[in-house]
Design a protein around this motif. Structure first.
Motif, PDB file in Angstrom:
ATOM      1  N   SER A 175       9.505   3.383  -0.480  1.00  0.00           N
ATOM      2  CA  SER A 175       8.272   2.667  -0.098  1.00  0.00           C
ATOM      3  C   SER A 175       8.551   1.668   1.013  1.00  0.00           C
ATOM      4  O   SER A 175       8.060   0.540   0.995  1.00  0.00           O
ATOM      5  CB  SER A 175       7.662   1.952  -1.303  1.00  0.00           C
ATOM      6  OG  SER A 175       7.528   2.831  -2.392  1.00  0.00           O
ATOM      7  N   VAL A 219       8.397   7.708  -1.505  1.00  0.00           N
ATOM      8  CA  VAL A 219       7.224   6.872  -1.740  1.00  0.00           C
ATOM      9  C   VAL A 219       6.429   7.460  -2.893  1.00  0.00           C
ATOM     10  O   VAL A 219       6.478   8.664  -3.151  1.00  0.00           O
ATOM     11  CB  VAL A 219       6.363   6.787  -0.449  1.00  0.00           C
ATOM     12  CG1 VAL A 219       5.755   8.139  -0.100  1.00  0.00           C
ATOM     13  CG2 VAL A 219       5.298   5.705  -0.536  1.00  0.00           C
ATOM     14  N   HIS A 255       3.638   1.571  -6.305  1.00  0.00           N
ATOM     15  CA  HIS A 255       4.645   0.766  -5.613  1.00  0.00           C
ATOM     16  C   HIS A 255       5.593   0.046  -6.560  1.00  0.00           C
ATOM     17  O   HIS A 255       6.737  -0.239  -6.202  1.00  0.00           O
ATOM     18  CB  HIS A 255       3.943  -0.260  -4.716  1.00  0.00           C
ATOM     19  CG  HIS A 255       4.840  -0.902  -3.711  1.00  0.00           C
ATOM     20  ND1 HIS A 255       5.274  -0.254  -2.579  1.00  0.00           N
ATOM     21  CD2 HIS A 255       5.393  -2.147  -3.650  1.00  0.00           C
ATOM     22  CE1 HIS A 255       6.046  -1.056  -1.862  1.00  0.00           C
ATOM     23  NE2 HIS A 255       6.139  -2.207  -2.489  1.00  0.00           N
TER      24      HIS A 255
END
Length: 276
Positions: A175, A219, A255
């Motif tokens: 990320s 991600v 995240h």
């Protein structure tokens, strides 16, 4: 990937507001990390608070495997260069440790006390200091702002000495932030103190990769569109410049939980990092 033009750049980078119980994660991380450090101390496999510079935050924890080390893994935390320290992330060492690798997790000075360019040089000093503790190849992983910092180690010009650059086998930017220019439009830049020149210089997507680099941009598929875009951006550009780059969008991960793969020795993230 969402192609809707971004108008509100503060919202584009806001994670906790878009994650269920997002504000609870730092407390969970701290507890998990403290429990893991206690576990490692009991078996003499943790050397805490090793200094690598003159500042109070210039410290790293070194986690040791059972038996001879197969190499060194460095994990660099995120928090938009403004938050956290090494004490939140110790549990992420478990996966690489169980494969026989030493793991270093540093703290570093935070904005606004240091500029992002200075933090980047701090990370290079951590790596230079920690390699004296574990011989062999080097593997770099970083999350969010930490993804930016480890990627900068293999972007040209790199702050690392040539002898260290040639030992890097794999980099994972989890990320990561790879083009810092949009941050100039955010309220957090009051703290980051970025200007246009530094944003350009500190954007790995705007620079060439070092030769023979193996990078994975990892991600969560449920992350904010901007973080997905930033990963795809670097993967596309550096692939075109000749680097070996993989792009993984892990299903259902956001995240804050996308980093959990490093806790498990057989998770694809751990195996990718260690090139197993």
């Amino acid at each position: 990937m969402n192609s809707t033009p971004i108008i509100d750049w503060d919202d584009a980078y806001a994670n906790a507001a878009h994650i269920p119980d997002g504000s609870d994660y730092p407390r969970k991380w701290r507890v998990q990390a403290a429990n893991f450090r206690d576990e490692m101390l009991q078996v003499s496999r943790l050397r805490p608070d090793i200094g690598y510079g003159p500042n109070e935050r210039d410290r790293y924890d070194l986690f040791l495997p059972v038996g001879p080390s197969r190499g060194l893994v460095a994990f660099v935390h995120g928090g938009f260069w403004m938050q956290f320290d090494k004490s939140f992330w110790s549990h992420l060492a478990r996966g690489p440790l169980e494969h026989g690798f030493s793991v270093v997790i540093p703290s570093y000075e935070l904005c606004p006390h240091a500029r992002i360019s200075e933090i980047m040089r701090q990370i290079s000093r951590v790596i230079a200091a920690a390699v004296n503790e574990a011989y062999g190849p080097i593997y770099l992983a970083g999350h969010s702002a930490g993804g930016h910092l480890v990627t900068q180690m293999v972007a040209s010009p790199s702050p690392l000495a040539l002898t260290l650059r040639t030992r890097i086998r794999k980099v994972i930017s989890i990320s990561g932030l790879h083009d810092l220019r949009p941050l100039l439009k955010t309220a957090m830049n009051v703290t980051l103190c970025l200007d246009a020149s530094e944003a350009f210089a500190q954007s790995p997507a705007l620079h060439e990769p070092l030769p023979d680099i193996d990078l994975t941009c990892w991600v969560g598929a449920a992350e904010r569109p901007e973080f997905i875009r930033q990963s795809a951006l670097l993967a596309n550009i550096w692939t075109g410049l000749g680097a070996r780059v993989g792009l993984v969008e892990e299903p259902a991960k956001h995240h804050f939980n996308v980093i959990e793969g490093l806790c498990a020795p057989d998770h694809p993230m751990t195996r990718t990092l260690l090139a197993l």
